[in-house]
Design an enzyme around this catalytic site. Structure first.
Site, PDB file in Angstrom:
ATOM      1  N   CYS A  73       0.857  -1.184   0.000  1.00 27.65           N
ATOM      2  CA  CYS A  73       0.000   0.000   0.000  1.00 27.65           C
ATOM      3  C   CYS A  73       0.892   1.232   0.000  1.00 27.65           C
ATOM      4  O   CYS A  73       1.715   1.402   0.912  1.00 27.65           O
ATOM      5  CB  CYS A  73      -0.894  -0.010   1.241  1.00 27.65           C
ATOM      6  SG  CYS A  73      -1.870   1.490   1.484  1.00 27.65           S
ATOM      7  N   CYS A 183      -1.094   3.605  -6.561  1.00 27.09           N
ATOM      8  CA  CYS A 183      -2.022   2.937  -5.646  1.00 27.09           C
ATOM      9  C   CYS A 183      -2.101   1.491  -6.110  1.00 27.09           C
ATOM     10  O   CYS A 183      -2.256   1.233  -7.312  1.00 27.09           O
ATOM     11  CB  CYS A 183      -3.401   3.589  -5.690  1.00 27.09           C
ATOM     12  SG  CYS A 183      -4.667   2.674  -4.758  1.00 27.09           S
TER      13      CYS A 183
END
Length: 261
Positions: A73, A183
């Site tokens: 992440c 992302c």
């Protein structure tokens, strides 16, 4: 050799894009994947909130005696990795936008990082740009709502395509020719993104780089595995929803377990 598992986590299913690259490069490794879906998206959380969530997940991995952790992440990495490395003993590999790659690919001198709003405005990302993008323009664009759409398995929905076009078309009009997906949810939208921006624009993500870095660390520490066990998937959200979407994204049946962290 070390056959302990590797912990991999994300706010949701996006981290599965990193997991795929790890499984491809390191087929003998066993992974424990945690999707923190009760708190998705991370992109709207404060640093204090992120530190709390990531600490809980890494405490869980510590209990499971993992040998290393991958923060799959970008937002969690840029806001928490320094503190986590001070607190925990196992190696922690982060995920950050591949600035150096897009800087090397661009011909127009105009590039973009397409990430969550939180990553787009982080100091960590600005430091990466200063370090690796000399003489190259880097536009940091936040893609609000896209995480949630991927979480729902809506990778081809009209709303997803409309959102992508709204964000990406102005970049192409401005001459951007290299885009880093910042992302881990966005690689699951790669085909849609590439179709919108065209074949002359390079679209790259961090998955391969993260997997290679993990292999380097495990090799250096003599912790590579030679026997694979069963990969395990966890979610802090609804197991039924996670299993449905994860199975769709990975192309095989996933049976994740519900945990409370």
């Amino acid at each position: 050799m070390n056959n302990q598992s590797i912990g991999v986590f994300d706010s949701g299913v996006g981290g599965l894009s990193i997991l795929l690259e790890i499984q491809k490069l390191l087929p003998h490794e066993t992974t424990l994947f945690v999707a923190d879906q009760a708190y998705v998206p991370y992109g709207g959380k404060t640093k204090v909130q992120l530190l709390d969530r990531v600490t809980r997940i890494l405490d869980f991995f510590e209990e499971k005696e993992v040998k290393a952790v991958v923060a799959a992440c970008n937002t969690a990495t840029v806001y928490t990795i320094d503190e986590m490395r001070e607190r925990f003993k196992f190696p922690i590999i982060g995920t950050v936008p591949v600035i150096k790659t897009i800087a090397s690919l661009t011909k127009s001198g105009k590039t973009a990082v397409f990430s969550t709003p939180a990553t787009a405005k982080s100091e960590y990302l600005q430091d990466l740009i200063k370090k690796f993008a000399h003489g190259v323009e880097v536009d940091c664009i936040g893609g609000s709502n896209l995480e949630e759409l991927v979480e729902n398995g809506e990778v081809n929905s009209p709303e997803t395509i409309k959102t992508l076009k709204r964000i990406l078309e102005p970049l192409i009009e401005d001459g951007v020719d290299a885009i880093a997906l910042g992302c881990t949810h966005y690689p699951f939208l790669r085909d849609q993104i590439q179709e919108i921006v065209g074949s002359n624009v390079s679209v790259v993500d961090s998955g391969g780089a993260v997997a290679r870095r993990l292999k380097e660390v495990l090799s250096h520490e003599k912790m590579l595995a030679d026997t694979k066990k069963t990969d395990v998937y966890y979610t802090t959200g609804e197991a039924e929803k996670f299993n449905k979407v994860a199975s769709l994204l990975l192309g095989n049946k996933i049976e994740g377990l519900k945990i409370n962290l």
